[in-house]
Scaffold this motif. Structure first.
Motif, PDB file in Angstrom:
ATOM      1  N   ILE A  41       0.879  -1.185   0.000  1.00  0.00           N
ATOM      2  CA  ILE A  41       0.000   0.000   0.000  1.00  0.00           C
ATOM      3  C   ILE A  41       0.908   1.224   0.000  1.00  0.00           C
ATOM      4  CG2 ILE A  41      -1.829   1.259   1.189  1.00  0.00           C
ATOM      5  CD1 ILE A  41      -2.651  -1.388   2.482  1.00  0.00           C
ATOM      6  N   ILE A  42       0.709   2.107  -0.970  1.00  0.00           N
ATOM      7  CA  ILE A  42       1.615   3.255  -1.106  1.00  0.00           C
ATOM      8  C   ILE A  42       0.880   4.605  -1.028  1.00  0.00           C
ATOM      9  CG2 ILE A  42       3.297   1.959  -2.456  1.00  0.00           C
ATOM     10  CD1 ILE A  42       2.177   3.388  -4.961  1.00  0.00           C
ATOM     11  N   GLU A  43      -0.445   4.586  -0.905  1.00  0.00           N
ATOM     12  CA  GLU A  43      -1.149   5.874  -0.868  1.00  0.00           C
ATOM     13  C   GLU A  43      -2.414   5.782  -0.021  1.00  0.00           C
ATOM     14  OE1 GLU A  43      -1.745   8.775  -4.386  1.00  0.00           O
ATOM     15  OE2 GLU A  43      -3.676   7.711  -4.221  1.00  0.00           O
ATOM     16  N   GLY A  72      -3.885   9.534   9.549  1.00  0.00           N
ATOM     17  CA  GLY A  72      -2.530   9.807   9.119  1.00  0.00           C
ATOM     18  C   GLY A  72      -1.897   8.467   8.792  1.00  0.00           C
ATOM     19  N   ILE A  73      -0.638   8.447   8.435  1.00  0.00           N
ATOM     20  CA  ILE A  73      -0.017   7.165   8.074  1.00  0.00           C
ATOM     21  C   ILE A  73       1.266   6.950   8.862  1.00  0.00           C
ATOM     22  CG2 ILE A  73      -0.943   7.347   5.731  1.00  0.00           C
ATOM     23  CD1 ILE A  73       1.997   7.714   4.785  1.00  0.00           C
ATOM     24  N   VAL A  74       1.612   5.679   9.000  1.00  0.00           N
ATOM     25  CA  VAL A  74       2.928   5.256   9.465  1.00  0.00           C
ATOM     26  C   VAL A  74       3.603   4.598   8.265  1.00  0.00           C
ATOM     27  CG1 VAL A  74       4.233   3.869  11.086  1.00  0.00           C
ATOM     28  CG2 VAL A  74       2.042   4.865  11.789  1.00  0.00           C
ATOM     29  N   ALA A 129       6.551   2.088   2.023  1.00  0.00           N
ATOM     30  CA  ALA A 129       5.193   1.569   1.955  1.00  0.00           C
ATOM     31  C   ALA A 129       4.476   1.956   3.236  1.00  0.00           C
ATOM     32  CB  ALA A 129       5.191   0.055   1.781  1.00  0.00           C
ATOM     33  N   LEU A 130       3.154   1.873   3.192  1.00  0.00           N
ATOM     34  CA  LEU A 130       2.388   2.135   4.409  1.00  0.00           C
ATOM     35  C   LEU A 130       2.511   0.940   5.344  1.00  0.00           C
ATOM     36  CD1 LEU A 130       1.196   4.406   2.607  1.00  0.00           C
ATOM     37  CD2 LEU A 130      -1.009   3.971   3.748  1.00  0.00           C
ATOM     38  N   ALA A 131       2.917   1.212   6.580  1.00  0.00           N
ATOM     39  CA  ALA A 131       3.031   0.163   7.586  1.00  0.00           C
ATOM     40  C   ALA A 131       1.855   0.201   8.550  1.00  0.00           C
ATOM     41  CB  ALA A 131       4.334   0.317   8.358  1.00  0.00           C
ATOM     42  N   GLY A 132       1.027   1.219   8.431  1.00  0.00           N
ATOM     43  CA  GLY A 132      -0.109   1.329   9.319  1.00  0.00           C
ATOM     44  C   GLY A 132      -0.748   2.702   9.201  1.00  0.00           C
TER      45      GLY A 132
END
Length: 785
Positions: free
Chosen positions: A697-699, A777-779, A744-747
């Motif tokens: 997952i990148i976005e 938001g993202i990790v 990449a999205l880790a969480g």
């Protein structure tokens, strides 16, 4: 001031930059027949609008220069208070202003700022004032019109402690007068109340000739000495002169005249007592600047035959009253406002901090407070002030013996933090000097100092019971720090209070290259208890010297983690706090994390979850499925002619599942249930991900309506998962994208703060059953090329 107008001059174009008008001789003519016309005025036409015979259009220009005093908690300077640009009333108790030239006002949203109090307690209120009144207050406090001499932070705390619902809780009329405005939402221009819209800085110049002419006129009647022979007994005649002088100096005018009527001895001895009446002029008529200018002219006081005459005349001319008109209207309104200034000044002077020692110039001038966050809730306080305390006053203090004292009330809430260096205590908050609190002491080792502070704060419960019988009802909940952990420069942690019971954590961190030199924030009395309401670090670069004062270095933005209150889910990731990880990073939407501010709590006090599906690369490769658990928020009618009912929903929870071979258990954002309610199968949405095959997952993108309407996840293969609260959500999406192949999205960072309820039977709206996702938001995690 809004809609101030003079009858017949409604189309007059006001000059907002015009200063107070100086009255002319002809203005005084309207005053001569005042008493004779008083009865006529009572019978005059009562149409709204001020009397054009009393006011000229230029007299009300000054009312356009209205501004607000506010606080900008996110300003990086030591001072947080600001004065806005010129503004106007914006209905419903709000003010909209220009940005102005105060640097503390930069980035402040100056539209519709709540005055005196905020309905939701989510914003710091502002306090409106006219610049002429502020200059008069400044003159009362400092003897000068230079408003820069006022400590704005201290003044903000004073007026906040005096705030009512529509004005400050002050007496706006002199005792014994009838001239006091009634606080209303809109200003009403009532005839005979023209006094209130005359600038207190409007001058009525006097000359020595006028004062001399006054004393050559009727003057004060001479004493009838025969009356003295009729006095049989007067107890005041036996008092020492210094005692009677103290008594009379403490009386107001009405009581003084009553005393003269009761005591011939006092009346006769003070009739021509020049020193007494001159002192009376100085103390009681301090704001009659024009009179003092004449009396202080060289040698003029020697030419006064009766100071009593001057006092009685000046007292009448400057007394505020309805129907006041003529040359001395400005003086009368000034005297009324001066009396209110005295009440503010009494509080202001009582709050002036006692000096805690000199601070080196290189520290004092270059220290900054990049971020102060709310750490207690609620924040409504009758006695609140922004304060800062320098724990390090010189760089030599870092090599001295140091102790850190913390203070706690009977319920275990933190009330103050103090550092003692060389027997000198430097306190932020409240200690046990005036409050019943306990002291706990931490000892620093040699060469050890503060690198960061963690405040441990019990989480609020948005579904807590409320005393309100209506929906939506704000929760009746309270929180404040109950523990503190000090991260030191040696890597050690010093802890006191409740630090191991699962409370949320508020990090206060020093960026690289910055030294903690103190603490700043708001302190006050909340619900009768001393509280630290806002808290942040004072930081300074140690490399500075006095030679660098002209080129002030820019203080870096606070670490992103410092803007959140974190739940326990973020406190231990790979054995450390999430914000300390060298593999994971935090990212938010441009403009901030908050997609939609909650209506019940300030963003600073809302707990944020760290929903991680990957703490390392191996877990990233094992991800197979993300699941969204929905909760029903209500229904709505959709379609054109053929309408149908659609269920609206919100995100109640999220879950990540992994490849069976990994042996990893599912991860939930909160728990397998939402607020204790099981989720039905038909309210679950899933997204299959080929983590073992390299799909990442990148976005993240999100769309806000009244609340979080939709969000979208996109992978490096172009596949998307869209969650929507309803069938059509519109445009206005916001995006966070990481570099494909590098990260990449880790969480996700989640926060559920908005309570709601849905009753399918429609029997009641008084429900608080769930909280909905309001923040995203993202990790991110680094991954191989």
């Amino acid at each position: 001031m809004a809609s101030v107008f003079i009858r017949g001059n409604e189309n007059y174009s006001k000059d907002p930059n015009a200063g107070p008008r100086t009255v002319r001789e002809e203005d005084d003519q309207a005053e001569g027949d005042h008493d004779q016309r008083e009865e006529e005025e009572e019978q005059a036409d009562d149409d709204r609008g001020y009397d054009p015979k009393v006011l000229q259009p230029a007299d009300i220009d000054w009312t356009e220069n209205c501004r607000v005093l506010g606080i900008n908690a996110h300003c990086t300077r030591l001072s947080k208070a600001f004065i806005s640009g010129q503004g106007s009333y914006d209905d419903l108790g709000g003010m909209s202003c220009g940005q102005g030239d105060d640097p503390n006002c930069d980035d402040v949203d100056v539209e519709a700022m709540p005055c005196y109090f905020d309905y939701n307690n989510s914003e710091d209120p502002v306090f409106p004032f006219h610049m002429d009144c502020f200059k008069l207050l400044c003159r009362y406090l400092t003897g000068s019109d230079d408003t820069d001499l006022i400590d704005k932070d201290l003044m903000y705390g004073v007026v906040r402690s005096l705030a009512g619902s529509a004005c400050l809780n002050l007496n706006y009329a002199l005792p014994g007068t009838d001239a006091e405005p009634s606080p209303e939402q809109f200003w009403d221009c009532i005839p005979r109340e023209e006094l209130f819209v005359v600038s207190p800085l409007r001058m009525a110049p006097l000359s020595t000739t006028e004062i001399e002419k006054l004393q050559r006129g009727t003057g004060v009647a001479s004493l009838d000495q025969v009356l003295g022979n009729k006095v049989k007994s007067d107890p005041f005649s036996r008092l020492p002169p210094e005692i009677t002088d103290q008594i009379m100096s403490a009386l107001d005018d009405s009581s003084l005249m009553d005393l003269f009527k009761a005591s011939w001895a006092l009346h006769s001895t003070h009739h021509n007592n020049h020193d007494f009446w001159m002192r009376r002029i100085r103390d009681e008529l301090e704001c009659f600047f024009e009179l003092h200018e004449v009396l202080q002219s060289p040698d003029f006081s020697d030419r006064i035959s009766s100071a009593k005459t001057v006092y009685l005349w000046a007292n009448v001319k400057s007394k505020p009253r309805f129907g006041c008109k003529g040359k001395y209207m400005g003086v009368a309104n000034r005297r009324r406002i001066w009396f209110a200034c005295g009440q503010i000044a009494q509080c202001y002077r009582a709050k002036i901090a006692v000096s805690k020692g000199e601070v080196d110039e290189s520290i004092q001038e270059n220290a900054a407070s990049p971020y102060t966050s709310i750490v207690s809730w609620p924040i409504a306080s009758s006695d609140q002030v922004f304060a800062h305390s320098f724990w390090i006053c010189s760089w030599d203090d870092l090599y001295s013996s140091r102790t850190l004292d913390t203070f706690w009330d009977s319920e275990g809430y933190l009330t103050g933090i103090a550092v003692t260096i060389n027997s000198q205590k430097r306190l932020f908050g409240f200690d046990n000097t005036e409050h019943d609190v306990q002291q706990r002491t931490l000892q620093f080792q040699k060469h050890e100092w503060i690198a960061g502070i963690l405040l441990h704060i019990p989480p609020i419960d948005p579904l807590a019971p409320s005393v309100s019988p209506t929906y939506p009802k704000p929760p009746n909940t309270f929180t404040a720090p109950k523990g503190i952990s000090i991260r030191t420069s040696t890597g050690a942690t010093l802890s006191v209070g409740e630090t191991a019971v699962g409370h949320c954590q508020r990090p206060l961190l020093a960026p690289s290259g910055q030294t903690v030199v103190g603490m700043a924030g708001n302190v006050g009395i909340v619900q009768g208890k001393p509280r630290i309401i806002r808290a942040g670090l004072l930081l300074c670069s140690r490399s500075l010297s006095t030679d660098s004062l002209l080129s002030r270095p820019e203080i870096p933005n606070p670490p992103l983690a410092e803007t959140f209150l974190w739940t326990q889910s973020a406190s231990k990731v790979q054995g450390r706090a999430l914000w300390e990880s060298d593999q994971l990073g935090l990212r938010i939407f441009e403009g901030g994390l908050a997609m939609q501010p909650g209506s019940y709590f300030h963003d600073d006090i809302v707990p944020h979850e760290a929903f991680l599906w990957a703490q390392n690369r191996s877990q990233l490769k094992a991800l197979k499925k993300l699941t969204v658990y929905n909760v029903q928020t209500g229904t709505r009618e959709t379609g054109g002619f053929f309408k149908k009912t659609e269920i609206t929903k919100a995100v109640g929870n999220m879950r990540a599942d992994f490849d069976d071979a990994s042996g990893l258990d599912p991860v939930f954002a909160r728990s397998s249930e939402v607020n204790g309610t099981p989720i039905p199968d038909d309210m679950v949405e899933t997204f299959e991900i080929d983590g073992p095959g390299g799909e990442r997952i990148i976005e993240l993108s999100a769309r806000m309506g009244l609340y979080l309407d939709a969000f979208k996840l996109r992978t490096n293969r172009g596949r998307e998962f869209i969650w929507k609260a309803q069938s059509d959500v519109g445009d206005g999406w916001r995006f966070i994208t990481v570099p494909d192949g590098h990260e990449a999205l880790a969480g996700l960072i989640h926060a559920w703060s908005e309570p709601f309820g849905y009753d399918p039977a429609g029997s009641t709206f008084d429900l608080r059953t769930h909280t909905r996702l309001d923040y995203l938001g993202i990790v991110s995690i680094k991954c191989e090329e």
